[in-house]
Design a protein around this motif. Structure first.
Motif, PDB file in Angstrom:
ATOM      1  N   ASP A   1      35.197  29.600  19.226  1.00  9.51           N
ATOM      2  CA  ASP A   1      36.047  29.965  17.936  1.00  9.51           C
ATOM      3  C   ASP A   1      36.246  31.400  17.294  1.00  9.51           C
ATOM      4  OD1 ASP A   1      36.845  27.121  18.127  1.00  9.51           O
ATOM      5  OD2 ASP A   1      35.066  26.693  16.849  1.00  9.51           O
ATOM      6  N   VAL A   2      35.082  32.023  17.909  1.00  9.87           N
ATOM      7  CA  VAL A   2      35.129  33.415  17.353  1.00  9.87           C
ATOM      8  C   VAL A   2      35.720  34.347  18.279  1.00  9.87           C
ATOM      9  CG1 VAL A   2      33.322  35.203  16.816  1.00  9.87           C
ATOM     10  CG2 VAL A   2      32.826  32.925  16.043  1.00  9.87           C
ATOM     11  N   ASP A   3      36.585  35.390  17.771  1.00  5.72           N
ATOM     12  CA  ASP A   3      37.102  36.307  18.712  1.00  5.72           C
ATOM     13  C   ASP A   3      35.942  37.657  18.862  1.00  5.72           C
ATOM     14  OD1 ASP A   3      38.713  37.968  20.083  1.00  5.72           O
ATOM     15  OD2 ASP A   3      40.046  38.679  18.389  1.00  5.72           O
ATOM     16  N   LEU A   4      34.976  37.073  19.877  1.00  3.49           N
ATOM     17  CA  LEU A   4      33.803  38.104  19.781  1.00  3.49           C
ATOM     18  C   LEU A   4      34.455  39.472  20.576  1.00  3.49           C
ATOM     19  CD1 LEU A   4      31.065  38.705  19.496  1.00  3.49           C
ATOM     20  CD2 LEU A   4      30.489  37.507  21.569  1.00  3.49           C
ATOM     21  N   GLY A   5      35.220  39.262  21.691  1.00  2.00           N
ATOM     22  CA  GLY A   5      35.892  40.256  22.347  1.00  2.00           C
ATOM     23  C   GLY A   5      36.603  41.156  21.481  1.00  2.00           C
ATOM     24  N   GLY A   6      37.285  40.545  20.766  1.00  3.27           N
ATOM     25  CA  GLY A   6      38.141  41.657  19.772  1.00  3.27           C
ATOM     26  C   GLY A   6      37.276  42.253  18.773  1.00  3.27           C
ATOM     27  N   ALA A   7      36.038  41.795  18.211  1.00  5.80           N
ATOM     28  CA  ALA A   7      35.282  42.328  17.376  1.00  5.80           C
ATOM     29  C   ALA A   7      34.562  43.411  18.000  1.00  5.80           C
ATOM     30  CB  ALA A   7      34.477  41.299  16.770  1.00  5.80           C
ATOM     31  N   LEU A   8      34.235  43.361  19.074  1.00  8.61           N
ATOM     32  CA  LEU A   8      33.380  44.373  19.829  1.00  8.61           C
ATOM     33  C   LEU A   8      34.348  45.512  20.197  1.00  8.61           C
ATOM     34  CD1 LEU A   8      31.477  41.830  22.335  1.00  8.61           C
ATOM     35  CD2 LEU A   8      30.400  43.582  20.559  1.00  8.61           C
ATOM     36  N   LYS A   9      35.401  45.184  20.572  1.00  9.39           N
ATOM     37  CA  LYS A   9      36.314  46.229  21.074  1.00  9.39           C
ATOM     38  C   LYS A   9      36.885  47.000  19.639  1.00  9.39           C
ATOM     39  CE  LYS A   9      40.052  48.085  23.257  1.00  9.39           C
ATOM     40  NZ  LYS A   9      40.110  48.954  24.781  1.00  9.39           N
ATOM     41  N   SER A  10      36.940  46.286  18.463  1.00  3.81           N
ATOM     42  CA  SER A  10      37.254  47.099  17.293  1.00  3.81           C
ATOM     43  C   SER A  10      35.990  48.015  17.018  1.00  3.81           C
ATOM     44  CB  SER A  10      37.681  46.076  16.170  1.00  3.81           C
ATOM     45  OG  SER A  10      37.724  46.683  15.112  1.00  3.81           O
ATOM     46  N   ARG A  11      34.855  47.343  17.241  1.00  2.00           N
ATOM     47  CA  ARG A  11      33.628  47.970  16.705  1.00  2.00           C
ATOM     48  C   ARG A  11      33.288  49.293  17.531  1.00  2.00           C
ATOM     49  NH1 ARG A  11      29.131  45.847  13.073  1.00  2.00           N
ATOM     50  NH2 ARG A  11      27.331  46.974  13.600  1.00  2.00           N
ATOM     51  N   TYR A  12      33.286  49.190  18.751  1.00  2.00           N
ATOM     52  CA  TYR A  12      32.793  49.979  19.591  1.00  2.00           C
ATOM     53  C   TYR A  12      33.867  50.943  20.384  1.00  2.00           C
ATOM     54  CZ  TYR A  12      28.461  47.647  18.260  1.00  2.00           C
ATOM     55  OH  TYR A  12      27.588  46.966  17.633  1.00  2.00           O
ATOM     56  N   GLY A  13      35.018  50.255  20.425  1.00  2.00           N
ATOM     57  CA  GLY A  13      36.284  51.128  21.198  1.00  2.00           C
ATOM     58  C   GLY A  13      36.248  50.881  22.670  1.00  2.00           C
ATOM     59  N   VAL A  14      35.424  49.727  23.171  1.00  2.00           N
ATOM     60  CA  VAL A  14      35.589  49.577  24.532  1.00  2.00           C
ATOM     61  C   VAL A  14      35.736  48.053  24.890  1.00  2.00           C
ATOM     62  CG1 VAL A  14      34.102  51.379  25.496  1.00  2.00           C
ATOM     63  CG2 VAL A  14      32.967  49.234  24.900  1.00  2.00           C
ATOM     64  N   SER A  15      36.093  47.361  26.067  1.00  3.88           N
ATOM     65  CA  SER A  15      36.482  46.283  26.085  1.00  3.88           C
ATOM     66  C   SER A  15      35.236  45.500  26.481  1.00  3.88           C
ATOM     67  CB  SER A  15      37.442  45.879  27.190  1.00  3.88           C
ATOM     68  OG  SER A  15      38.879  46.585  27.130  1.00  3.88           O
ATOM     69  N   ALA A  16      35.023  44.017  26.185  1.00  4.45           N
ATOM     70  CA  ALA A  16      34.026  43.384  26.594  1.00  4.45           C
ATOM     71  C   ALA A  16      34.611  42.287  27.658  1.00  4.45           C
ATOM     72  CB  ALA A  16      33.794  42.351  25.626  1.00  4.45           C
ATOM     73  N   TYR A  17      33.563  41.861  28.623  1.00  4.83           N
ATOM     74  CA  TYR A  17      33.606  41.080  29.660  1.00  4.83           C
ATOM     75  C   TYR A  17      32.709  40.023  29.784  1.00  4.83           C
ATOM     76  CZ  TYR A  17      33.259  39.531  34.615  1.00  4.83           C
ATOM     77  OH  TYR A  17      33.194  38.860  35.696  1.00  4.83           O
ATOM     78  N   PHE A  18      33.079  38.812  29.845  1.00 10.52           N
ATOM     79  CA  PHE A  18      32.212  37.610  29.329  1.00 10.52           C
ATOM     80  C   PHE A  18      32.214  36.781  30.778  1.00 10.52           C
ATOM     81  CE2 PHE A  18      34.126  38.367  25.325  1.00 10.52           C
ATOM     82  CZ  PHE A  18      33.047  38.399  24.565  1.00 10.52           C
ATOM     83  N   GLU A  19      31.122  36.500  31.204  1.00  5.13           N
ATOM     84  CA  GLU A  19      30.678  35.630  32.429  1.00  5.13           C
ATOM     85  C   GLU A  19      29.459  34.634  31.962  1.00  5.13           C
ATOM     86  OE1 GLU A  19      31.026  34.175  35.393  1.00  5.13           O
ATOM     87  OE2 GLU A  19      31.657  36.199  35.911  1.00  5.13           O
ATOM     88  N   ASN A  20      29.651  33.749  32.990  1.00  6.94           N
ATOM     89  CA  ASN A  20      28.423  32.398  32.851  1.00  6.94           C
ATOM     90  C   ASN A  20      27.388  33.447  33.247  1.00  6.94           C
ATOM     91  OD1 ASN A  20      26.932  30.563  34.832  1.00  6.94           O
ATOM     92  ND2 ASN A  20      27.606  29.413  33.261  1.00  6.94           N
ATOM     93  N   ASN A  21      26.073  33.018  32.634  1.00  5.48           N
ATOM     94  CA  ASN A  21      25.110  33.701  32.811  1.00  5.48           C
ATOM     95  C   ASN A  21      24.138  33.538  33.999  1.00  5.48           C
ATOM     96  OD1 ASN A  21      23.899  31.276  31.710  1.00  5.48           O
ATOM     97  ND2 ASN A  21      22.790  32.351  30.068  1.00  5.48           N
ATOM     98  N   THR A  22      24.440  32.319  34.652  1.00  4.13           N
ATOM     99  CA  THR A  22      23.882  31.846  35.689  1.00  4.13           C
ATOM    100  C   THR A  22      24.660  32.413  36.923  1.00  4.13           C
ATOM    101  OG1 THR A  22      23.237  29.667  35.083  1.00  4.13           O
ATOM    102  CG2 THR A  22      23.239  30.046  37.333  1.00  4.13           C
TER     103      THR A  22
END
Length: 327
Positions: free
Chosen positions: A99-120
């Motif tokens: 429910d959290v737009d973590l990718g958007g928050a990271l992009k806004s804060r650090y100026g780069v995109s975030a990539y998400f993946e299952n950790n296994t």
């Protein structure tokens, strides 16, 4: 993600209990590695906010240490990630995270995109690059801990399914009359062989058998843990060894079905090193009973080579591959 694929990435792995993170260079070298615990309270919104803030602190720390621009941020999630939307969609340990737009928050804060993946899946990629699965054409990476997940390698490629949800071997049904799983089914492998359920089963056995050294832990007023069981098994405790061997047998049922279906050349077992070595004999014994002999002859079952850094390295490897495909 940004186009400069020669820049390092930040890799971060959210495991069931720890954040692991660092800088991963373009050749896959891990630098400025950190590992720190996190806790949950059971409040989904509060836990999601807390883990987001922990991620921001981790990013700030490692960027300050590295003093280098980055190409992006790669985050391994202990749950399902939809590759179409690049969003976590089911995270049992952190149910409020989707429910959290973590990718958007990271992009806004650090100026780069975030990539998400299952950790296994991420750890599988690391083992394929520099671990036990180098050169493997058809194999299964199986990680056993608070959850049970898998990475499937076919024709030399990590296969993640249509939307990225492949590999949930922890939800193969082992006992139709077993306890309810969070997924809504009953008797899933995870309800029997994950770390919390190994503890649950051991506690039930201790009610009937007080001769084990593990019974002293409860008498001391301390909660029994998975690591306690592993240590007791290493020290020769009969009950602890029995529980680990039987757990290996349950895992072996799922592995045997997978081998019969896919005729794999390799199964790699990950988790704590001690747990891997304790579980593999039980896995092998059950696999021999249940696998077609010709398929079994094609396959080896071995421990993973990489440790707790595998998810951090692997998620950056997968993110860099996506970065390259976009560039």
């Amino acid at each position: 993600m940004e186009s400069n694929s020669s820049l390092p990435l930040i890799g971060l792995d959210i495991s069931s209990r720890h954040l692991r993170y660092g800088i991963v260079t373009s050749d896959g070298t891990l630098q400025h590695f950190h590992r720190e615990p996190y806790t949950t309270t059971g409040d989904p919104a509060g836990d999601a906010l807390s883990i987001s803030e922990s991620i921001f602190r981790a990013m700030d720390l490692v960027l300050n240490e590295a003093q280098s621009p980055i190409a992006g941020i790669a985050i391994g999630i202990p749950g399902l990630v939809n590759h179409t939307t690049n969003q976590p969609v089911m995270v049992p340990r952190l149910p409020g995270l989707p429910d959290v737009d973590l990718g958007g928050a990271l992009k806004s804060r650090y100026g780069v995109s975030a990539y998400f993946e299952n950790n296994t899946h991420a750890a599988t990629a690391a083992e394929m690059t520099s671990g036990a699965m180098q050169g493997t054409r058809d194999g299964l990476f199986l990680r056993i801990g608070n959850r049970i997940g898998a990475g499937l390698v076919l024709d030399g490629k990590l296969r993640r399914g249509k939307s990225g949800f492949a590999g949930e071997i922890g939800h193969l049904n082992i006992d139709p009359d077993g306890i309810e799983c969070f997924c809504g089914s009953h008797g899933c492998l995870e309800t029997i062989a994950s770390a919390p359920n190994i503890v649950r089963r051991t506690l039930a056995r201790l009610e009937r058998d007080s001769t084990s050294s593990l019974s002293l832990i409860e008498k001391q007023g301390r909660e029994l843990s998975y690591l306690d069981i592993i240590q007791a098994a290493e020290d020769g405790d009969d009950l602890a060894q029995l529980m680990m061997r039987r757990t290996g047998g349950f895992i072996g049922m799922a592995v045997a079905d997978t081998l019969n279906l896919l005729n794999l050349s390799q199964v790699v077992i990950a988790g704590t090193m001690a747990a891997r070595l304790l579980l593999i004999p039980g896995i092998e014994e059950e696999v021999r009973k249940r696998t077609i002999s010709l398929a079994l002859a094609d396959c080896s079952i071995i421990p993973a080579k990489l440790g707790s850094e595998a998810g951090v390295i692997g998620v950056a490897i997968l993110a860099r591959a996506q970065l390259s495909s976009q560039g």
